[in-house]
Design an enzyme around this catalytic site. Structure first.
Site, PDB file in Angstrom:
ATOM      1  N   GLY A  26      18.265  77.968  80.866  1.00  0.00           N
ATOM      2  CA  GLY A  26      19.291  78.648  80.076  1.00  0.00           C
ATOM      3  C   GLY A  26      18.657  79.786  79.301  1.00  0.00           C
ATOM      4  N   ALA A  48      17.229  79.903  76.431  1.00  0.00           N
ATOM      5  CA  ALA A  48      15.920  79.572  75.867  1.00  0.00           C
ATOM      6  C   ALA A  48      14.895  79.370  76.969  1.00  0.00           C
ATOM      7  CB  ALA A  48      16.034  78.335  74.984  1.00  0.00           C
ATOM      8  N   ARG A  68      34.422  76.878  62.131  1.00  0.00           N
ATOM      9  CA  ARG A  68      34.966  75.980  63.141  1.00  0.00           C
ATOM     10  C   ARG A  68      35.222  74.567  62.624  1.00  0.00           C
ATOM     11  NH1 ARG A  68      31.017  77.938  68.095  1.00  0.00           N
ATOM     12  NH2 ARG A  68      32.067  79.919  68.396  1.00  0.00           N
ATOM     13  N   ARG A 128      27.278  75.124  63.227  1.00  0.00           N
ATOM     14  CA  ARG A 128      26.793  76.403  63.729  1.00  0.00           C
ATOM     15  C   ARG A 128      27.905  77.438  63.634  1.00  0.00           C
ATOM     16  NH1 ARG A 128      27.349  79.056  68.308  1.00  0.00           N
ATOM     17  NH2 ARG A 128      28.283  77.356  69.501  1.00  0.00           N
TER      18      ARG A 128
END
Lengths: 224, 251, 660
Positions: free
Chosen positions: C44, C46, C339, C455
């Site tokens: 991915g 990272a 969120r 996050r």
């Protein structure tokens, strides 16, 4: 050599020879149309394109174009079939936007070649070839009497129908071939694609109509 | 509200790349219209497992149309009947009661079947490795805004870059050509000023890798463009042709 | 509890820590790099960026992914954008402000020094990606464009249509491809890491399963980096891709790597609601919809009942009977609250019976007002692709005029509901991104470090690339500098034998259960328990029930599982079973952590700990720490908790406030 060992190179060869052949067709069609107006003038053109050195050189070049175009077509098709793999799809559907002609160029091309063979037998063999071997009366008429040969050929309804089929195949072949050549040469984008397709259709129609007109007119003349 | 539908499903089964394949036929009953195509296959697989049989193998992952993993050839179309959508975004309400739905893997010499409907698309990775990049090192390049890129150019590069590498173009092409995939990547990078220095080299390297891997020659049928789930245009192929010819004429 | 946890945070003021670290860390010279091997698991953002950067530096890298190509990793699905403190919009942004917003958004549970470093390198990421040819959106003048996102008062988000994750991943993938082409990185696709191999207390290799042949293979290296993403699929239904799993992370955990803050699970507020029991995953509708959409439920309970029964539609309910609950509760941020806040507010309304679909678990997201204000063309320009996607899935077109009451036009609203989306918790790492096992590093969503308890949007991409491009390639050298005299390992070592045998034994065991239940049927059951008791609202009693039920699930799994086929060759069901085994362990871990944390913060909401207005109530006096869980040798034993106290030097810890 990139023109033979890269896929784009091979396609470039197809495109360039194709465009050259389209130009030849344009010339040939224009020449034929002369017959509509004057048999005498037409025969003058035939005389001019007899077994003269410049006409022979042009004929050879033309033959080379045809041969290269045809050989490459078979070569590309063979490669493409191999790339498709051994299994075929059980169900096939042609998406919208995909022209029928584009997926059947080889078949159309073969029809064009067959028509060409017929055409050679009817005209070239009796005209330029007859002059080359020094027997100008081989076809029954004089080798430079193109007008006479046209009258003779289209008096036969079978030949007339075959010519029309041939021209139809040619039309399909050209409508795809012309813009496709431009695409292969890289002269295309989202705007030009519609322009080229339009040009393709109009141009192919003019050429094919020009040829067909001669055939129809002479067929009708023979009927009367 | 969506109706439930029943239909006949014909699915390609093949044990390995060298094995012979065949179609298995299943009768699917009362599948709700709001089931996605892949969920419908999940339901079938659950049934197969209940019967002690091996489930159908197919590639899938994100199920939201972006990873490019799903790859089913449904009723003669890569990614099924919808335009601009991947297999995972097809819902059963698109089909009618009593339909026969035929599901096949991508078929191309460049994408050998691994098992059932799963194919090996590693050829795409190899093409990328040949030149699908801009040669810069990780570190501190110039400030991002030091390169001005006109919006139309950036947008065009973005459209080319939206390719998800699913392989539908190859699956749709009667010539098994990967030109749409290759040209999309070449276009994205060659359009941008950052990619210009290597543009011609890139076009040559990626194309010759594509040829080497046994993909076919493009004959401009436009089937790839019509079936592409991201609607990538064949004008990219024209650009690749242009760059390639330019490169060869220069040599 | 006696363990002293050293997070290796460098000395000095917060703004200088990273610079100081880099100035004094140990490096490996080019000749020695060639002799050092690194395993990177995952491709991915990272994983791919780390593998590419390390390969480019001269290390020999082995890179693994479970999909058929590195480009399929789930980073690709991120829609919205990536944050950076460039301040290109001249709206007062700075590294400090990005740092502050991230810490605040994370409800003051992140490690300060890590977050500062993240904000600091955020600008390099944008430079790097642009140089790679990532086609970010541009203004007409040719400059980069920005948009705003939840939890921030500046426009700092860079984007590429609705496909930012895809474009960034393709950038990293192209850098990786370049290294594979040059031979510095060896790529293994369709391989899954099953076990970590430890030799003399250091991570020295992995056992990976070739998913095509079914064979186990051994790989040795001087260091192992895992970049295998989060554990959201523990809940079965989530916005994660189908193959996302926590097996690699769990194998590290079982070998002694601590797992930090597992309870911090992010629930995304705008997903398409669950529609049936055959559903395989949840589809996210981009958070950007909240810029122009208004979220509401009916004011009157009888309207909600009619909606649930299907006798009324959303467009039948006039303006005065609509409750725009986010605007009502949070006037300052309105529909753009973070969120976790938006998700909980939706749940609160649905719990009170105001849900708007047949399951009672959905709220409306309405564009009537913005369509009237901006015109349908502008709205479609912004969200057309999302509207189309919504219509394909639900058969409802949100841009369509549906009703007119007293001269007011009402358009079809979307229905949305929160769903599991991201996991802030992960393998514990120190400042160098090294886990509690020497030589084992964790990067991206897989580690825990930067997001605290919640996050912010557009921060995941930032963190993945920061770790992979700009942090790990430095910090790993500090470890490898000591390893230059260690020769390459043979995979014939007894440690590799043992590890492979253990995996083989596990596979044989699973194949040998021969029960009647499919993997998915058990996974769904696990998901139900997790969502019910360890989901958005948690209670002590519920969590205890969950732990008891998870034990039963494990028993069901151990006795009733059925895997068709054989272990030879490709067996998708077997691979799923191995993953499910780890999801069950992961589920327990989440529940243990949630039970321990007697406070509400970010993505972790304990119903016992809320204010009178229903807001999360933190307990900084007792829970101002990172919980690190250590495996005790068996899945039957409860893990042991260690605490890493949080030290805030730069930021004053406050209550999060999005009301005014």
């Amino acid at each position: 050599m990139w023109l033979s060992n890269s896929s784009i190179g091979r396609k470039v060869v197809m495109s360039v020879t194709g465009i050259a052949l389209v130009l030849f067709l344009t010339f040939h069609m224009a020449m034929n149309c002369v017959a509509l107006f004057s048999g005498e003038a037409y025969n003058m053109v035939c005389e001019f394109l007899g077994a003269n050195w410049y006409a022979l050189v042009a004929t050879l070049a033309l033959a080379a174009l045809f041969v290269i175009h045809i050989i490459y077509a078979f070569w590309l098709t063979m490669q493409n079939r191999a790339a498709r793999g051994s299994e075929r799809y059980a169900v096939n559907a042609r998406p919208k936007n995909v022209e029928w002609a584009s997926q059947n160029m080889l078949v159309l091309g073969i029809i064009v070649i067959l028509g060409l063979a017929l055409h050679f037998a009817n005209f070239w063999y009796k005209m330029q070839f007859a002059e080359i071997i020094g027997n100008p009366m081989m076809g029954g008429l004089h080798a430079a009497d193109g007008y006479g040969y046209i009258m003779q050929t289209f008096s036969n309804p079978v030949l007339f129908v075959l010519y029309i089929v041939w021209l139809a195949a040619l039309w399909f072949h050209l409508t795809h071939g012309f813009w496709s050549a431009m695409q292969t040469l890289g002269w295309n984008n989202t705007i030009w694609i519609n322009r080229w397709k339009c040009v393709s259709n109009v141009y192919s129609t003019i050429i094919v109509l020009g040829f067909a007109l001669v055939a129809v007119v002479f067929f009708v003349k023979n009927l009367c | 509200m969506d109706k439930n539908i029943s239909f006949t499903l014909k699915v390609w089964r093949q044990n390995g790349p060298k094995e012979k394949g065949h179609f298995d036929t299943f009768q699917m009953k009362d599948i709700p219209g709001d089931t996605s195509f892949l969920e419908m296959l999940d339901i079938l697989n659950e049934q197969l497992i209940e019967e002690g049989k091996e489930p159908i193998v197919f590639d899938h992952d994100c199920r939201e149309g972006i990873c490019g993993m799903c790859s089913l050839y449904i009723n003669g179309h890569p990614h099924g009947p919808a335009t601009g959508a991947t297999t995972c975004q097809i819902y059963m309400r698109r089909f009618k009661d009593g339909d026969v739905i035929t599901v096949e893997p991508w078929r191309s010499a460049g994408f050998p079947v691994i098992k059932d409907l799963m194919v090996d698309r590693s050829a795409y990775d190899k093409i990328m490795q040949a030149g699908g990049f801009i040669s810069i090192r990780t570190g501190a390049p110039q400030d991002a805004n030091a390169i001005l890129i006109p919006k139309p150019v950036a947008d065009e590069a973005m459209d080319a870059a939206s390719c998800i590498g699913c392989g539908a173009c190859v699956a749709a092409c009667k010539n098994g050509s990967a030109m749409l995939f290759v040209s999309a990547k070449v276009s994205q990078l060659n359009l941008l000023p950052q990619g210009k220095p290597e543009a011609l080299r890139r076009a040559k390297a990626m194309l010759s890798k594509m040829d080497e891997l046994g993909f076919g020659n493009c004959t401009n049928t436009r089937a790839c463009e019509a079936e592409c789930p991201k609607c990538v245009s064949i004008s990219n192929i024209a650009r690749l042709n242009r760059d390639f010819i330019k490169a060869k004429l220069k040599d | 509890m006696t363990k002293i946890i050293d997070s290796k945070i460098p000395e000095g003021p917060i703004a200088e820590k990273w610079t100081n670290y880099k100035a004094h860390q140990k490096l490996v010279n080019p000749a020695n790099k060639r002799r050092l091997d690194i395993i990177v698991v995952g491709t991915g953002l990272a994983g791919a960026s780390a593998a590419a950067s390390l390969g480019e530096m001269g290390f020999r890298v082995f890179n693994f992914c479970i999909q058929d190509s590195p480009r399929r990793a789930h980073s690709i699905a991120a829609q919205g954008g990536i944050n950076a403190a460039k301040n290109y919009q001249n709206d007062g942004d700075s590294v400090y402000r990005l740092f502050y917003d991230t810490v605040k958004g994370g409800d003051y549970r992140a490690r300060e020094a890590n977050v500062y470093r993240l904000a600091e390198v955020s600008n390099n990421i944008i430079d790097q990606c642009v140089a790679q040819g990532v086609p970010f959106a541009r203004e007409y003048g040719g400059l980069l464009a920005n948009r705003s996102f939840g939890g921030a008062q500046v426009s700092r988000t860079f984007y590429a249509k609705g496909q930012t994750g895809q474009q960034l991943l393709l950038g990293a993938y192209s850098a990786l491809s370049r290294q594979v082409g040059e031979g510095t990185v060896k790529l293994y696709t369709r391989y899954e890491m099953e076990e970590l191999v430890i030799v003399d207390g250091r991570a020295r290799g992995i056992i990976a399963k070739n998913l095509v042949t079914g064979k186990l293979e051994r790989f040795a290296a001087h260091a192992v980096v895992i970049a295998t993403g989060g554990y959201g699929n523990t809940y079965f239904l989530s916005t994660n891709a189908m193959a996302c799993n926590c097996t690699a992370a769990m194998s590290c955990y079982r070998k002694g790597a601590w797992f930090a803050n597992p309870a911090y699970v992010q629930i995304h507020p705008t997903c398409i609601p669950v529609h049936g029991d055959k559903q395989s995953k949840l589809t996210l509708m981009s958070e950007s919809l909240r810029n122009d959409g208004r979220i509401w439920v009916p004011k009157k309970l009888e309207d909600a009942k009619a909606l649930q029964a299907g006798t009324k539609k959303g467009s039948d309910i006039p303006e005065e009977d609509r409750d725009y609950y986010l605007e009502r509760r949070y006037p300052a941020f309105g529909n753009l609250v973070p969120r976790d806040v938006a998700s909980r507010a939706a749940k609160e309304r649905c719990d009170h019976g105001f849900g708007v679909n047949n399951t009672g678990l959905a709220v409306f997201l309405d564009f009537s007002e913005s369509i009237e204000r901006l015109g349908i063309d502008v709205v479609r320009q912004r969200y057309g692709n999302l509207f189309d996607m919504y219509e394909e899935i639900t058969d409802v077109n949100p841009g369509k005029l549906a009703n007119e009451i007293n001269g007011v036009k009402y358009y079809n609203p979307m229905m949305i509901y929160p769903a599991i989306h991201y996991t802030m918790g992960g393998i514990w790492v120190d400042y160098e991104l090294q886990t509690s096992i020497k030589g084992l590093f964790a990067i991206g969503e897989c580690n825990f470090s930067d997001h605290g308890a919640n996050r912010l949007g557009a921060s995941a991409l930032m963190q993945g690339l920061a770790d992979g491009y700009f942090v790990l390639p430095y910090t790993i050298q500090n470890y490898l500098a000591d390893q230059i005299t260690v020769p390459r390992f043979s995979t014939d070592l007894p440690e590799f034998d043992e590890a492979e045998k253990a995996v083989q034994a596990k596979i044989d065991h699973l194949m040998g259960i021969k029960g009647k239940r499919s993997v998915d049927s058990i996974h769904k059951e696990l998901g139900h328990i997790m969502w019910e008791y360890v989901g958005m609202g948690r209670t002590e009693a519920g969590l205890k029930t969950a732990l008891a039920k998870l034990k039963e699930i494990r028993k069901t799994f151990e006795t009733e599982l059925f895997i068709p086929g054989s272990k030879e060759g490709m067996n998708v069901e077997l691979d799923k079973a191995i993953r499910l085994n780890d999801f069950i362990t992961m589920g327990e871990l989440i529940a243990y952590d949630a039970l321990n944390r007697n406070e509400s913060c970010g993505g972790h909401f304990r119903e016992e700990y809320q204010t009178e207005e229903g807001e999360a109530k933190r307990d900084d006096a007792n829970y101002f720490y990172v919980s690190c869980w250590e495996y005790q040798g068996s899945d039957d034993k409860a893990p042991v908790l260690y605490k890493e106290p949080l030290v805030y030097e730069a930021i004053k810890v406050q209550t999060r406030n999005y009301k005014s």
